[in-house]
Design an enzyme around this catalytic site. Structure first.
Site, PDB file in Angstrom:
ATOM      1  N   GLY A 181     -22.087  39.767 -39.782  1.00 46.74           N
ATOM      2  CA  GLY A 181     -22.905  40.886 -39.103  1.00 46.74           C
ATOM      3  C   GLY A 181     -22.241  41.858 -37.974  1.00 46.74           C
ATOM      4  O   GLY A 181     -22.253  42.909 -38.032  1.00 46.74           O
ATOM      5  N   GLY A 214     -20.537  33.737 -37.310  1.00 46.72           N
ATOM      6  CA  GLY A 214     -20.363  33.696 -35.953  1.00 46.72           C
ATOM      7  C   GLY A 214     -18.860  33.544 -35.526  1.00 46.72           C
ATOM      8  O   GLY A 214     -18.072  34.354 -36.111  1.00 46.72           O
ATOM      9  N   ASP A 252     -27.435  32.843 -44.209  1.00 42.42           N
ATOM     10  CA  ASP A 252     -27.940  31.381 -44.248  1.00 42.42           C
ATOM     11  C   ASP A 252     -28.900  30.937 -45.646  1.00 42.42           C
ATOM     12  O   ASP A 252     -28.695  29.979 -46.044  1.00 42.42           O
ATOM     13  CB  ASP A 252     -28.910  31.328 -43.045  1.00 42.42           C
ATOM     14  CG  ASP A 252     -27.954  31.252 -41.899  1.00 42.42           C
ATOM     15  OD1 ASP A 252     -26.770  30.722 -41.728  1.00 42.42           O
ATOM     16  OD2 ASP A 252     -28.416  31.895 -40.843  1.00 42.42           O
ATOM     17  N   LYS A 288     -21.774  27.392 -44.930  1.00 35.21           N
ATOM     18  CA  LYS A 288     -22.247  28.924 -44.655  1.00 35.21           C
ATOM     19  C   LYS A 288     -21.240  29.208 -43.363  1.00 35.21           C
ATOM     20  O   LYS A 288     -21.250  28.447 -42.423  1.00 35.21           O
ATOM     21  CB  LYS A 288     -23.646  28.832 -43.912  1.00 35.21           C
ATOM     22  CG  LYS A 288     -23.925  29.938 -43.152  1.00 35.21           C
ATOM     23  CD  LYS A 288     -23.666  31.236 -43.617  1.00 35.21           C
ATOM     24  CE  LYS A 288     -23.480  32.238 -42.476  1.00 35.21           C
ATOM     25  NZ  LYS A 288     -24.591  32.030 -41.420  1.00 35.21           N
ATOM     26  N   LYS A 306     -31.535  29.598 -40.426  1.00 39.83           N
ATOM     27  CA  LYS A 306     -30.845  28.335 -40.793  1.00 39.83           C
ATOM     28  C   LYS A 306     -31.693  27.176 -41.103  1.00 39.83           C
ATOM     29  O   LYS A 306     -31.384  26.210 -42.100  1.00 39.83           O
ATOM     30  CB  LYS A 306     -30.013  27.929 -39.640  1.00 39.83           C
ATOM     31  CG  LYS A 306     -28.637  28.838 -39.322  1.00 39.83           C
ATOM     32  CD  LYS A 306     -27.737  28.516 -38.238  1.00 39.83           C
ATOM     33  CE  LYS A 306     -27.141  29.957 -37.745  1.00 39.83           C
ATOM     34  NZ  LYS A 306     -26.559  30.776 -38.765  1.00 39.83           N
TER      35      LYS A 306
END
Lengths: 280, 280, 280, 280, 280, 280
Positions: A65, A32, A183, A29, A239
């Protein structure tokens, strides 16, 4: 020459890990900071390319995001979140899809392919990969859950030498498009492809205790306690949920690692101690 | 952590070479000190195992002069050489075969397999791999040339994940056993399996000029000159011959490298400059 | 012409047996006089080549006691036996391996291949075929048992038209070489490849009763009785043990036959009554 | 036992021929007495079954003149022949097809399958195997030539272990049924499947010279002479034509042999001298 | 143009049915008027060809009562029936086979192949497809039951793009030929090939109630009642028996439809309501 | 019933065309009104799904001019065109990619998959499908040409039953993203996959003459004349160029058809006359 031999020795040290994961699938995944910082992005992509060459099958799942919010703002739409989930109306899900499947997914694919890999970007719609369902009862809400994963297209591409890169957008049985937590999607996909490992990249060193110290190992019992105590919360919740989903489906290990460290994926795979938090 | 990241960077540096040789066959003539020194033996075997795991197909060809002589002496037979070639009578060829196919070959296979590889030892008799012919007119002489290579058994084992390790003993059309120069056998095998590279391990840094300095690159013209000048001679002659044979059959590059350097095979493959002498 | 037609009729008589064993695997433990007498050796090899051509899959396992002792003596080492087992110290196991894997194995392969077959010689080290363990507690003793058979390399070679010829030398998990009783190895291999039949060549007409008469059929109960009565003993013991091992693993029949009869293997397969002792 | 060993030796004598034809296709034109005499019929079928088991690919092509005439007579229709060819009107071709594809073909298939073989009967219509064309300009005449052979269905069945048995009836591009000379069909099929050999069964010992003696070898030049001299004529003409057709298409040898000898097919294959006349 | 678009819409309407049966096998018992009327014959064949092209696997099973009787009469033999079953003596079964396997089967194959399909005709003897047994105790009676279906040859041909067309003649374990009821054969074959559907063509609109009205749906309970009441009887009995046999073996649906309607097979498949009687 | 039979007849009429294109690849450039009108969009998608089910391999290539301009305007950027080509700076190419690969591509895939098809969306980056190069010398311009097509991923997906849907965005060897004319991309892809046909959807009935009448057939000579005369110009130019490119690479026919007619693709394939302009 001495320096060269030292390098050869580093390669030799990698051999046991190469053997261990040879022919195994690892779902990553990706998200970030590792997705926005150019140097980290490069490091993640190179790790993935190397894995593929040495006989490991990486499958990438990503969200995006920050970039979604940016485009929304440019288009005069205010991003809203409830409990960490983006409020996703019909207009928003269109933007989400453009950014995830059209911008981020293709940027990743382009980057990998320009560096000697051979990736194919997919969304959850392609090959009916992620059959989704509306989570809310509100018909104007396009946040989706996973109803079914059809992993055929992933397996096919993987076997033929391609690296699947998947955006977390799903296709409803109603024919509509759904925004799925990445996630969650990664956990479900790891379960469906019988992954050996699920690695979740975050912006923290892993799961932290109340003093902010890394917890290297977690199991279901500890997780329950930490959730109760409010130590696990917020963005860590999906997560943890994805990890448990994957583990229950037979995935051997789940790792929540710090995407801000260069080559963190490779380090997780190629060292005994690993990095971040391991859930078993 | 910093040290770990440096190690990851070393792995990254290997990526272009992994890509370059991915799916290619590399024939390695194993011999000299690398065969008698335990530490070098280990380093060669580990290089081979690593190569296999990262998608390169190594094929090993070996002789074993020293050990043959030792057994001969123990059995009360004096080793004799004419022009660097062992005088091989009927009794000697039986000893040669026992040592090469029974002792050295199986020791190599056992070592590789005990360290996580999966080797299968072959002699030139197995699968009719090396069809040989008597080189001399003397019917009591069992030094053989190569009449035909049947590479099916090599290709089969390689494709199924095994590492072929081949002793340089051939089967005559007369049903007799022949002692074949291992350099020659390696060159012929490299030609027959369409190898990308032929690497010949020696006890010198490569081909040396009259001042004893390494000559990094050679081509056919230069080689002729050096032979005429007597600079290339002795044990280097069959290596040069094997190299030319392989090159003429389409092998891309031949390398004569120093088997006394640890991981010299890996260094040859994983560095731009390579080590030793390259013939093109 | 009449004689020709009679020959055709002999071929016709073979048809039911060809049908019966078509596509089946038959493991043959090759040993005794059949291994030293040139005419018998030839007859065994021709039987094996014929079997392969008519669609049966022979797998050969051999020892080589006599030749080992001869080389030991030449090297100034006195062969010793305890309970019929060769005392095998570190030096001896090296000789055993040279003789079995380097001399006898390759001689057989060469003979088969010179007569139109296509054999590949293997030892228990090749492809990790026989994973062995020290039987004695004495760390200087290299008599091995069978810990695990990895039959992949046998099956692969057999499917692709090769005849596997296996020397009974094993690779320990400690990386060391072990001398394995060839009857035992044959029984274990027959079990691992789901053989239809295991044929053990001996120097007697089969299992004999106390009056020296052949016992044509045996079962587990009878065997126990005969062992108790001391009728089955000595070199027949490991053959009986190997047979029971194979039968318990699903091998349909085990035959202990007289290797001193020409074409005894073919006769065993191609006649209703068979030759020697059958264990079911 | 001695007798048994002699039998084993007969099998051994067959080995070189088994090797020679291993994996090769042999087309057999079945006809004449061998088709009506029960004992010969059995001997032909057994030869074919044996061939298949020992790795040779037999393809059978048959006609059936006698049985056709019998049914015609029963149905009140007088068989007529011009130049040895049956006059075939619309009514006759229907009878021809019933007898060839429904009676003789299925009897052969049934016989082979009842004796342990696995045959599949085909006519030239099945899988568009023989695309035919009217030979005469008379639209009421249903004697056909071969326009095209589509051997896919033969090859498919052969590869999967079936024995193809083919009746010489063709499908016109006009959708009509044609009666094809079986020798001709066999020659064309041998050409289309790249047969190693074409064997034509007759009721004579082979091609005979003007004194009635067998001519063991023929080539194109000799054939021309013999036709001119009227020695080759009548029913031998289409056999010779079929043979030449096959040879020109790459079939290695054509044999015209005496179907009245038991196991004549096997004898032709399994002896050096062969039987009958060989055309090269 | 408008008319064209309407045609396109008809094709579109077929899509859901194409999807539904894609890759599925449908066994069709072909018989009755559809076999004798030229226009219906053509319509059945075209339906079958279309099915094959759009990804459905049709398998045809046929009898041929009327034509058998005609030939019997021509040959001076009076057809006799007991309980609707043809009395089949040794002479009759030979006629049955000629007509079914030689005449009708090949006519169908020829017709399909002349119209762009690729059929292969088989009888129950080919590939040991229908192993039969005598139903009566009278050894002069050749009406057979089904002992075993070996569907390999059907599956092989189907997978490779051929349409199998099967005559209902069986091979006894005694090597004799048996006349098998074609409905029964179709039911057994549908069971053996895991057909999705079995379609039985008749000369009535389906199963009729006592007033002669079509019964669209039947289940086992209703069937029992109707047999008891004598409503189901005569030639409908073997069809019902075949249907139940197939259903119990896992075939999803059985349809008894009116072969006198053009394209009745296609209509059964391509419409929701279907035609005729459906048994579930 | 009568109406049903008429429908069956319509299906029958389609059979010759199904046969003709069975197993062939047809590349469809999707664009114009057919992309914005919901009913036409549906009709195109249904045509594609049907094609796939009946054994034809459709490959879809799309652009999306109108929607790109809309998003640009929303983002405050004025779309500009020079010679019909969109001026594409760095900011614009990012928007182009989002719209083509993220919005339109996924909408098409979602629509096909919701209606029973199984599409996989690709951009030219995926699997290195379209390797592109900057057409202009201006480094700020991101209009790309096609340097190389790597059709592996298309062929793989097609063979495994997926429908490839491709957005006309390319990956430069410089790692940058290029906006490629979709007609051009379709022509190059048709050439690379050896398409049988290339169909270009437009908003006109085809190529029109100076009086606005449809020209049904065109060849290279006529095309030259019409371009010279200015009759072919504007948006028709890249279509003609793409068509010639494809024809020269071996594509059999190119069709420029009216996407505003419902089921125009199906009509083009399933009628003799076709619709629109055919280039040969």
């Amino acid at each position: 020459m001495k320096q060269l031999i030292e390098k050869a020795n580093v390669l030799m040290e990698a051999l046991p890990y190469i053997k261990k994961f040879y022919g195994k699938t690892i779902v990553i995944k990706y998200g970030g900071s590792a997705m926005t910082n150019e140097s980290l992005k490069r490091s993640v992509c190179m790790d993935i390319i190397l894995m593929k060459y040495i006989g490991i099958s990486p499958v990438i799942v990503h969200g995006g995001g920050k970039e979604i919010s940016e485009l929304m703002v440019k288009l005069g739409k205010q991003p809203k979140f409830v409990n960490g989930q983006r409020v996703t109306d019909a207009e928003t899900v269109k933007i989400v899809e453009m950014v995830l499947s059209g911008s981020i997914n293709k940027e990743l694919v382009g980057f990998i392919n320009s560096n000697g890999g051979n990736a194919v970007g997919l969304s959850g719609k392609d090959g009916n990969l992620i059959i989704s369902k509306r989570l809310s009862k509100n018909s104007g809400d396009f946040i989706g859950g996973v109803k079914k994963i059809n992993p055929e297209v992933i397996n096919l591409l993987d076997e033929k030498g391609f690296i699947p890169v998947i955006s977390s957008v799903g296709l409803g049985e109603d024919g509509l498009t759904y925004n799925i937590n990445a996630d969650l999607a990664a956990g479900e996909i790891a379960a469906a492809v019988n992954a050996e490992k699920l690695i979740l990249l975050t912006d923290t060193p892993g799961v932290l205790d109340k003093n902010g110290n890394l917890i290297p190992h977690l199991d279901q019992a500890k997780i329950k306690k930490l959730i109760k105590a409010g130590v696990i919360q917020g963005g860590m919740m999906p997560k943890i949920a994805a990890g448990l989903k994957a583990l229950n489906a037979g995935v051997k290990k789940v790792h929540i690692i710090d995407g801000k460290i260069e080559h963190s994926i490779l380090l997780e795979i190629m060292t005994d101690k690993g990095v971040g938090t391991e859930i078993v």
